[in-house]
Enzyme design. Structure first.
Site, PDB file in Angstrom:
ATOM      1  N   GLY A 183      50.697  28.938  25.189  1.00 38.17           N
ATOM      2  CA  GLY A 183      50.006  27.922  25.982  1.00 38.17           C
ATOM      3  C   GLY A 183      49.872  28.314  27.437  1.00 38.17           C
ATOM      4  N   ASP A 229      61.846  31.778  26.911  1.00 33.82           N
ATOM      5  CA  ASP A 229      61.486  30.684  26.005  1.00 33.82           C
ATOM      6  C   ASP A 229      62.583  30.514  24.969  1.00 33.82           C
ATOM      7  OD1 ASP A 229      59.913  28.993  24.042  1.00 33.82           O
ATOM      8  OD2 ASP A 229      58.320  29.495  25.450  1.00 33.82           O
ATOM      9  N   VAL A 265      66.444  25.967  28.348  1.00 35.28           N
ATOM     10  CA  VAL A 265      66.731  25.496  29.705  1.00 35.28           C
ATOM     11  C   VAL A 265      67.705  24.326  29.747  1.00 35.28           C
ATOM     12  CG1 VAL A 265      64.546  26.349  30.652  1.00 35.28           C
ATOM     13  CG2 VAL A 265      64.689  23.988  29.777  1.00 35.28           C
ATOM     14  N   ASN A 305      57.964  26.108  33.772  1.00 34.83           N
ATOM     15  CA  ASN A 305      56.898  25.576  32.924  1.00 34.83           C
ATOM     16  C   ASN A 305      57.424  24.908  31.651  1.00 34.83           C
ATOM     17  OD1 ASN A 305      54.037  25.502  31.762  1.00 34.83           O
ATOM     18  ND2 ASN A 305      55.054  26.883  30.312  1.00 34.83           N
ATOM     19  N   TYR A 333      58.133  10.405  29.610  1.00 32.68           N
ATOM     20  CA  TYR A 333      57.448  11.601  30.073  1.00 32.68           C
ATOM     21  C   TYR A 333      56.917  11.417  31.490  1.00 32.68           C
ATOM     22  CZ  TYR A 333      54.200  15.542  30.198  1.00 32.68           C
ATOM     23  OH  TYR A 333      53.521  16.692  30.551  1.00 32.68           O
ATOM     24  N   LYS A 337      58.041  13.624  34.916  1.00 32.41           N
ATOM     25  CA  LYS A 337      57.106  14.423  35.714  1.00 32.41           C
ATOM     26  C   LYS A 337      56.994  13.911  37.149  1.00 32.41           C
ATOM     27  CE  LYS A 337      56.233  17.504  32.678  1.00 32.41           C
ATOM     28  NZ  LYS A 337      56.709  18.896  32.895  1.00 32.41           N
ATOM     29  N   PRO A 340      48.964  19.649  36.090  1.00 27.89           N
ATOM     30  CA  PRO A 340      47.776  19.819  35.257  1.00 27.89           C
ATOM     31  C   PRO A 340      47.283  18.484  34.713  1.00 27.89           C
ATOM     32  CG  PRO A 340      49.570  21.266  34.558  1.00 27.89           C
ATOM     33  CD  PRO A 340      50.144  20.235  35.471  1.00 27.89           C
ATOM     34  N   VAL A 347      44.369  17.330  31.526  1.00 26.85           N
ATOM     35  CA  VAL A 347      44.295  17.576  30.085  1.00 26.85           C
ATOM     36  C   VAL A 347      43.857  19.021  29.859  1.00 26.85           C
ATOM     37  CG1 VAL A 347      43.993  15.196  29.377  1.00 26.85           C
ATOM     38  CG2 VAL A 347      41.984  16.492  30.059  1.00 26.85           C
TER      39      VAL A 347
END
Length: 256
Positions: free
Chosen positions: A17, A37, A61, A87, A152, A156, A182, A184
């Site tokens: 992604g 990751d 993480v 990210n 969520y 953020k 970001p 969509v």
């Protein structure tokens, strides 16, 4: 000279992604990149595709030991971490009646604590060198509330606040801290998001995804590459006088 020539970057959630697009853009800009990751196999595939200037790290993480080990491995191989991109993140939906303590902890552990403690791990090295660029990932959801997305959205929003506070704290050390929000973006995660909205808004699968793309002022969902490009800019010396900012990369969805 390439924009990130001689720099070393650590990108969490780098296997696919937006994260993968950032890794690709950083290597193209001359950086060495650690693809971190929890999906170790996919991280390895991404790093292999990028060649000798990339390495894979199996990093969850939420595991402070894994973060410390990953940072140590990068520093041992390449000597320093100049750029950190936080990210890694997850998205879920739940009404207030459905929110559980377990899901609250999971989202905050990944989206907030993961960001905070990965920064903590790289800061000592950046302080020793007197420089560094940290880029956190928020979202347009961090700019406003959305029904059934309380957890969520709040994580953020917390990332924006962390970005501002740490930018002020670390400015005397020559370390810049910024964020990207970001809108969509066409990634595999959006298929999951679309399915969740189908349930909560009683829509056919695919309808929400189509609607949000059409609602963007520029008229379409963004691509991971369109997020990676400003991520290169914020890591580069061209952004040397920019810190404590959250850049909207959303086709005009949010104006600030």
């Amino acid at each position: 000279m390439k924009r990130l020539e001689g720099k070393v970057a650590l990108v969490t959630g780098g296997a696919r992604g937006i994260g993968r697009a950032i890794c690709e853009a950083y290597v193209a800009a001359g950086a060495k990149v650690a693809v971190a990751d929890r999906l170790a196999e996919e991280a390895g595939e991404t790093a292999a595709a990028l060649g000798e200037n990339a390495m894979a790290l199996a990093m969850d993480v939420t595991d402070l030991g894994a973060i410390a080990a990953g940072v140590a491995e990068v520093e041992a191989k390449w000597g320093a971490i100049d750029i950190l991109v936080n990210n890694a993140g997850i998205f879920t939906m739940a009404s207030i009646e459905e929110i559980t303590l377990e899901e609250y902890r999971r989202q905050y552990d990944i989206n907030v604590a993961g960001t905070l403690f990965t920064i903590k791990a790289v800061v000592p090295g950046m302080k020793r060198r007197g420089s560094g660029a940290i880029i956190n990932f928020s979202s347009q959801a961090g700019r406003r509330g959305e029904p059934n997305v309380t957890l969520y959205c709040s994580t953020k929003a917390a990332v924006i606040s962390i970005t501002q506070s740490l930018a002020l704290e670390l400015a005397p050390n020559g370390i810049r801290v910024n964020a990207i929000a970001p809108g969509v973006i066409e990634t595999p995660m959006w298929d999951v998001v679309d399915g969740l909205f189908a349930r909560y808004e009683n829509k056919p699968v695919g309808q929400k995804k189509r609607e949000v793309g059409e609602a963007v002022p520029l008229g379409y969902m963004g691509s991971p590459e369109e997020v990676a490009a400003p991520c290169v800019f914020l890591a580069s010396d061209e952004a040397r006088y920019i810190t404590a900012q959250t850049l909207n990369v959303d086709g005009g969805n949010w104006m600030s």
